[in-house]
Design a protein around this motif. Structure first.
Motif, mmCIF file in Angstrom:
data_model
loop_
_atom_site.group_PDB
_atom_site.id
_atom_site.type_symbol
_atom_site.label_atom_id
_atom_site.label_comp_id
_atom_site.label_asym_id
_atom_site.label_seq_id
_atom_site.Cartn_x
_atom_site.Cartn_y
_atom_site.Cartn_z
ATOM 1 N N GLU B 386 -4.421 -77.844 -7.918
ATOM 2 C CA GLU B 386 -3.415 -77.141 -7.119
ATOM 3 C C GLU B 386 -3.694 -77.321 -5.629
ATOM 4 O O GLU B 386 -2.791 -77.523 -4.834
ATOM 5 C CB GLU B 386 -3.438 -75.654 -7.489
ATOM 6 C CG GLU B 386 -2.364 -74.799 -6.813
ATOM 7 C CD GLU B 386 -0.962 -75.178 -7.252
ATOM 8 O OE1 GLU B 386 -0.697 -75.098 -8.455
ATOM 9 O OE2 GLU B 386 -0.148 -75.578 -6.380
ATOM 10 N N GLY B 388 -5.038 -79.749 -4.310
ATOM 11 C CA GLY B 388 -4.986 -81.149 -3.903
ATOM 12 C C GLY B 388 -6.350 -81.796 -3.769
ATOM 13 O O GLY B 388 -6.490 -82.834 -3.112
ATOM 14 N N LYS B 389 -7.371 -81.169 -4.364
ATOM 15 C CA LYS B 389 -8.718 -81.676 -4.142
ATOM 16 C C LYS B 389 -9.064 -82.840 -5.069
ATOM 17 O O LYS B 389 -10.083 -83.493 -4.903
ATOM 18 C CB LYS B 389 -9.727 -80.546 -4.398
ATOM 19 C CG LYS B 389 -9.739 -79.489 -3.328
ATOM 20 C CD LYS B 389 -11.044 -78.708 -3.385
ATOM 21 C CE LYS B 389 -10.905 -77.388 -2.642
ATOM 22 N NZ LYS B 389 -11.800 -76.379 -3.210
ATOM 23 N N LYS B 391 -8.799 -86.451 -6.559
ATOM 24 C CA LYS B 391 -8.263 -87.772 -6.266
ATOM 25 C C LYS B 391 -7.961 -88.495 -7.570
ATOM 26 O O LYS B 391 -6.851 -88.953 -7.808
ATOM 27 C CB LYS B 391 -9.270 -88.594 -5.443
ATOM 28 C CG LYS B 391 -9.471 -88.149 -4.021
ATOM 29 C CD LYS B 391 -9.190 -89.314 -3.065
ATOM 30 C CE LYS B 391 -9.496 -88.905 -1.629
ATOM 31 N NZ LYS B 391 -10.948 -88.761 -1.355
ATOM 32 N N LYS B 415 -0.203 -83.507 -8.944
ATOM 33 C CA LYS B 415 -0.966 -83.201 -7.728
ATOM 34 C C LYS B 415 -2.193 -84.099 -7.580
ATOM 35 O O LYS B 415 -2.826 -84.130 -6.518
ATOM 36 C CB LYS B 415 -1.423 -81.740 -7.737
ATOM 37 C CG LYS B 415 -0.302 -80.748 -7.862
ATOM 38 C CD LYS B 415 -0.280 -79.817 -6.649
ATOM 39 C CE LYS B 415 1.023 -79.123 -6.724
ATOM 40 N NZ LYS B 415 1.394 -77.945 -6.599
ATOM 41 N N GLN B 417 -4.052 -87.803 -7.282
ATOM 42 C CA GLN B 417 -3.598 -89.069 -6.679
ATOM 43 C C GLN B 417 -3.440 -90.155 -7.727
ATOM 44 O O GLN B 417 -2.470 -90.907 -7.700
ATOM 45 C CB GLN B 417 -4.611 -89.528 -5.630
ATOM 46 C CG GLN B 417 -4.365 -88.902 -4.269
ATOM 47 C CD GLN B 417 -5.286 -89.500 -3.242
ATOM 48 O OE1 GLN B 417 -5.789 -90.627 -3.395
ATOM 49 N NE2 GLN B 417 -5.531 -88.764 -2.175
#
Lengths: 410, 488, 162
Positions: B386, B388-389, B391, B415, B417
């Motif tokens: 959530e 965005g941590k 990758k 969310k 990558q």
């Protein structure tokens, strides 16, 4: 003629405590209570009393297999098998009706011998009149303090011939289906609720007051070697005077027939079943056989519970065999496959023969199946299925052959 | 410690513990005595009368399932008299048995058929109509009952009375009117109902799942381990590849428990027994680049592309106890610095009971534990996603829609990558990853699971992989090589 | 597992007391089961699954065990009998003395086939196995009480039972 159980049967109030006491009642118990447990058992052993419910096992020997209290502490029980259901047998019914105190006294003696503080009388459900009589006598005994050494409780059955087999009876008493057990352990070692239990027949226990009063030797003297005392026959069928007849062990079959008035007038004897329908029949030539467990065994049949059914020439062996197999099929507990399936199959084959649809293969098939079942089942009912399938056609082949159409191949 | 005694069986001198049942002692010596009602876990009622033997000194034949070995005993199980006794006991079992073989699932593994061929082979003497009883009775969700076929051995009633203690079956009636019935008011729906089908020697109790699917003689049997929970019951996977047009084309026909005194005894639970629909449905076989465009790629291409992203080392791995010991070792080797999330909570836990079922509904969390691997909670993973941590998110043998719900899982997936999914089944989110790698199911590979008690069990390969699927450990090795720059 | 029935008891409070009493009548509670079921059969002329389930609860015995006992013994029926359950023995001695003829007589007199109940619920009859009254063949029984030999007269008299 010496009578033990029916000696006072002309006394109409024999079932009441007062009358029974007047006629030497409860003297045997009083004597037993002055003796040690081992001495009472020894007396019964000396008497050659054999189990009169059918098996003929020496009663004293059976009691002797109960483990002593110091080896197996805890309760032990005596159970009276009053589940008389063998066709042809009704002597226990008469003994319960006429002499309940004789049984109660015998039961108390047996309870003392094995150290039971609680005992039971298991009466077949269909003997409701007898249950009431015994209950009344028991109350008299309780009120008179006679049951202070061992309390007695009554229990009724709910039908089913198989619940008269000792281990099946115990199963019924434990609130289960009457499925016979497979010893070991035997009931005297682990019986009712796994406690040492002696199961004895009504007639057997009724003999005990005499044995304790007069001594085991006196009992043994009546009767034949190894078969002490008397035996009560329930006679029925094609005789003049149906009824119970008490004779010394070792009496001739001919004598009992005579007591019953012989074959009904105008008819000829065809067969006598000595011990209840589970036993093979005897013929006219066997009339001089002596009636005790060992002699009858040697003649290829069994004394059983003395249910003597007399058949004259109007009886048809196929109908008789069918009637008995139908009974066995109806009463088979169903636990083991050979009896459950074999009894039903035998009944069906015999029915087919009765309907005129028999084939020549049916008879050797019945014999073969009978041989395959006897000895390979859990209990004696199964053994009997095989015996009946074989013996009636062996003894009366003409009755069978005449019903099977000639040259009818399978 | 039991006393060892010497006894004779069919003339051969043998030794056994005193009191060991003759039928078991004979089996130890390789002599199979025919029987139905006896079962080592269910007792010895001695009602079928098939296992009779002659014992010198005994007045009549004894049932070997209720006779204990004694010093000097002389036992015969192959004399003419015993052969006749066995054949006649069998004959009486068959007198009212319906001739259902052509329509009966038990055909090919039926106690009556087998013994008839071994010790029967007599001419039937039945001229009567057979007795009719109930047929096609739905005893429970998994079990069908046919009362005509039943030989009343009582194994099933003993199972529900003494093992599951649920009493849904009973024998009612007397003599030839007896039948096995579902207890009035009940359904055979305990968690172990399928076991009664295993123990029924005939086709009286059959599996509704397996009904009419494929004949047993077309089945291959492979030793395996159930992946349904951390008990890891020993099982046998029965597969049908010879007749692919049977069983609706499904390869796995059924699962059966295998005796393992250390783990599961003779039984397995229904969840495990019937929980294999994911082996032949919704399977992945293509190595797929899903995003930006759906494209079939080779393993090497995919490995290169993934290694490119993974080598900056911020990798979150969401997996489960479905991985084998080999898989865990390989994973640890390839991604020693990854954050691992493989705990059974929240979606892979369930009912535990006193019999077999364990709370963790995956077979091999212990394998990870034994390697010292630790798992974060999926709550933390959710928070990190959530925020965005994350990758790189690598999801292996885990359905995230079951962890977070379908909508939420899709949102969270978006969310990260770069996402890779690896597993045997596509699942709902299969099209929402960047790369999708097909993995073999446990029946298509060989490996080891370690159960909750630390017992390591070997499962064998029963079927060929689907498409390009590879075992998880092989894929991890491939990625490992790619990340190290080793050419494929 | 679906429990057989946990509905309210099909018995009256007095009947419940009687059944409880049977759990205490003998040294072990399960020994009272057959007598308890006899009571139920007496009250209801049959034993339903609900009644058997309640007896099982009172005795703390599994239902399939109690139902097994109900279906094993001939005294217990799962279909109603008449208020007066007439039994005619067809054992060997009674058969030899014409029990078949007496069966026809019963059917004619009571107006129902064997094991069927008369419309007013008063009577049902059935052949039974040896009742232990072979000297009074063919033996007749009503509600577990022997009635002597079955004859056209004694069978006719049955209709007077209240």
């Amino acid at each position: 003629m010496t009578k033990i159980l029916t000696k006072h049967f002309d006394e109409p109030k024999l079932h009441e405590l007062e009358t029974y006491k007047r006629l030497d009642g409860y003297k045997g118990l009083a004597k037993a209570l002055t003796m040690s447990q081992a001495d009472v058992t020894a007396e019964v052993l000396k008497s050659n009393l054999r189990g009169l419910g059918g098996a003929g096992f020496p009663t004293g020997a059976k009691w002797g297999t109960v483990p002593p209290a110091d080896k197996v502490p805890g309760p032990r029980y005596v159970v009276v098998n009053a589940d008389e259901s063998e066709p042809g047998c009704y002597k226990d019914r008469v003994l319960l009706t006429r002499a309940p105190h004789q049984l109660i006294e015998g039961l108390l003696i047996a309870s003392h011998a094995i150290g039971a503080k609680e005992s039971f009388i298991f009466i077949r459900g269909e003997y409701q009149n007898q249950y009431d009589i015994v209950a009344k006598a028991l109350k008299e005994a309780d009120d008179a303090g006679l049951t202070k050494t061992c309390s007695i409780k009554l229990m009724r059955g709910a039908g089913a011939y198989i619940s008269g087999l000792d281990t099946a009876l115990l199963e019924t008493m434990e609130g289960k289906k009457a499925w016979p057990r497979q010893p070991p352990p035997f009931p005297t070692v682990a019986g009712l609720m796994a406690k040492p239990t002696v199961v004895n027949n009504v007639e057997t226990l009724s003999m005990l007051p005499f044995i304790l009063r007069e001594g085991g030797e006196a009992f043994a003297k009546i009767g034949s070697p190894k078969n002490g005392g008397t035996v009560v026959f329930s006679v029925s069928g094609h005789v003049e005077k149906e009824g119970i007849y008490e004779v010394p062990m070792g009496s001739k079959l001919r004598d009992v027939l005579e007591l019953a008035g012989g074959v009904r007038k105008g008819h000829k004897l065809k067969a006598v079943i000595p011990g209840g329908t589970s036993m093979p029949p005897l013929l006219e030539k066997d009339l001089d056989l002596t009636l005790d467990f060992d002699a009858i065994r040697a003649a290829g049949t069994f004394l059983g519970a003395g249910g003597m059914i007399v058949l004259d020439e109007t009886a048809d062996a196929v109908e008789v065999a069918h009637n008995i197999e139908r009974f066995l099929t109806h009463e088979s507990c169903g636990q083991c496959t050979p009896c459950r399936e074999g009894s039903f199959w035998s009944e069906e084959i015999l029915e087919r023969i009765l309907d005129g649809k028999g084939t020549p293969e049916d008879l050797p098939n019945l014999t073969r199946m009978g041989e395959n079942i006897t000895g390979k089942v859990i209990c004696a009912l199964g053994d009997t299925v095989g015996v009946i399938a074989r013996t009636w056609q062996q003894k009366f082949p003409e009755d069978f052959k005449k019903r099977i159409p000639h040259g009818q191949a399978s | 410690m039991a006393k060892r005694v010497k006894f004779k069986l069919n003339g051969t001198e043998l030794e056994a513990d005193e009191g060991r049942l003759v039928i078991d002692a004979a089996k130890d010596a390789g002599v199979e005595i025919p029987h139905y009602c006896y079962h080592p876990a269910l007792g010895n009622p001695g009602n079928c009368r098939m296992c009779v033997v002659e014992v010198a000194g005994a007045p009549k034949p004894l049932v070997s399932c209720r006779t204990g070995v004694r010093e000097g005993m002389d036992v015969k199980s192959d004399s003419d008299a015993i052969k006749r006794a066995q054949a006649s006991a069998l004959e009486l079992h068959l007198v009212n048995h319906p001739l259902d073989c052509p329509v009966c699932d038990q055909s090919g593994e039926c106690g009556l058929q087998d013994y008839y061929m071994k010790i029967g082979k007599y001419q039937s003497q039945v001229r009567e109509d057979k007795q009719h009883k109930g047929k096609r009775i739905e005893a429970g969700p998994h079990v069908m009952l046919d009362q005509e076929r039943c030989i009343l051995c009582t194994r099933c009633t003993r199972f529900v009375d003494n093992v599951t203690k649920t009493g849904e079956l009973g024998i009612f009636g007397r003599g030839h009117e007896e039948r096995i019935e579902v207890t009035p008011g009940m359904t055979l729906d305990n968690a172990y109902s399928g076991n009664v089908v295993d123990i029924c020697p005939v086709g009286a109790l059959t599996d509704r799942d397996f009904r009419y699917k494929v004949r047993v003689w077309y089945l291959d049997k492979t030793d395996s381990v159930c992946p349904g929970c951390s008990r890891g019951c020993s099982i046998s996977v029965h597969t049908n590849t010879i007749r692919p047009w049977h069983n609706d084309g499904k390869r796995v026909a059924r699962l059966k428990p295998r005796l393992n005194p250390e783990v599961n005894g003779y039984w397995m639970c229904d969840d495990g027994r019937y929980g294999f629909s994911n082996l032949d449905a919704d399977r992945l076989g293509r190595v797929l680049q899903v995003s930006p465009a759906k494209k079939d790629v080779s393993w090497e291409t995919a490995a290169q592309a993934i290694a490119e992203k993974f080598k900056d080392q911020n990798i979150a791995i969401a997996s489960s106890g479905m991985l084998s010991n080999e898989d865990w070792a390989s994973l640890n080797n390839a991604f020693p610095k990854a954050s691992l999330y493989f705990t059974a909570e929240p979606d892979q836990v369930g009912v535990e009971d006193e019999l077999l079922r364990k709370r963790d509904k995956v077979p091999n969390l212990k394998g990870a534990e034994n390697l010292g691997l630790k798992s974060g909670s999926f709550n933390d993973l959710e928070k990190d996603l959530e925020a965005g941590k994350i990758k790189n998110l690598y999801v292996i043998e885990r359905d995230l829609t079951k962890v977070w719900g379908a909508q939420r899982a899709k949102t969270l997936l978006g969310k990260a990558q770069f996402t890779v999914f690896q597993g045997p089944n596509k699942g709902e989110l299969g099209d929402h990853y960047h790369y999708r790698l097909p993995a073999t199911a446990y029946v298509e590979e060989e490996g080891h699971f370690t159960n909750f008690n630390g017992v390591i069990q070997h499962y064998k390969k029963a079927l060929d992989p689907i498409g390009s699927a590879r075992p998880d450990w092989e894929i991890f090795d491939l990625l490992h090589m790619a990340m190290k720059g080793v050419p494929a | 597992m679906t429990p057989a029935t946990k509905v309210k008891s099909p018995f009256t409070p007095e009947q419940e007391k009687v059944l409880e009493g049977w759990t205490k009548a003998y040294p072990y509670s399960n020994m009272g089961l057959v007598e308890a079921l006899r009571s139920v059969q007496d009250w209801n002329r049959m034993i339903s699954p609900e009644a058997a389930a309640r007896v099982g609860e009172i005795f703390d015995l599994p239902f399939n065990r109690v139902w097994g006992v109900v279906n094993f013994f001939p005294t217990f029926t799962t279909k109603p009998t008449g208020k007066f359950r007439v039994g005619l023995c067809h054992g060997l001695s009674c058969f030899l003395k014409g029990s078949n003829k007496m069966e026809s007589c019963l059917e004619k007199t009571l107006g129902v086939k064997k094991k069927e109940v008369t419309p007013d619920g008063k009577f049902s009859w059935e052949p039974m196995e040896c009742l232990g009254a072979c000297e009074q063949a063919p033996a007749l029984q009503v509600n577990d009480r022997l009635q002597g030999a079955a004859t056209e007269a004694t069978i006719a008299k049955l209709k007077e039972l209240k």
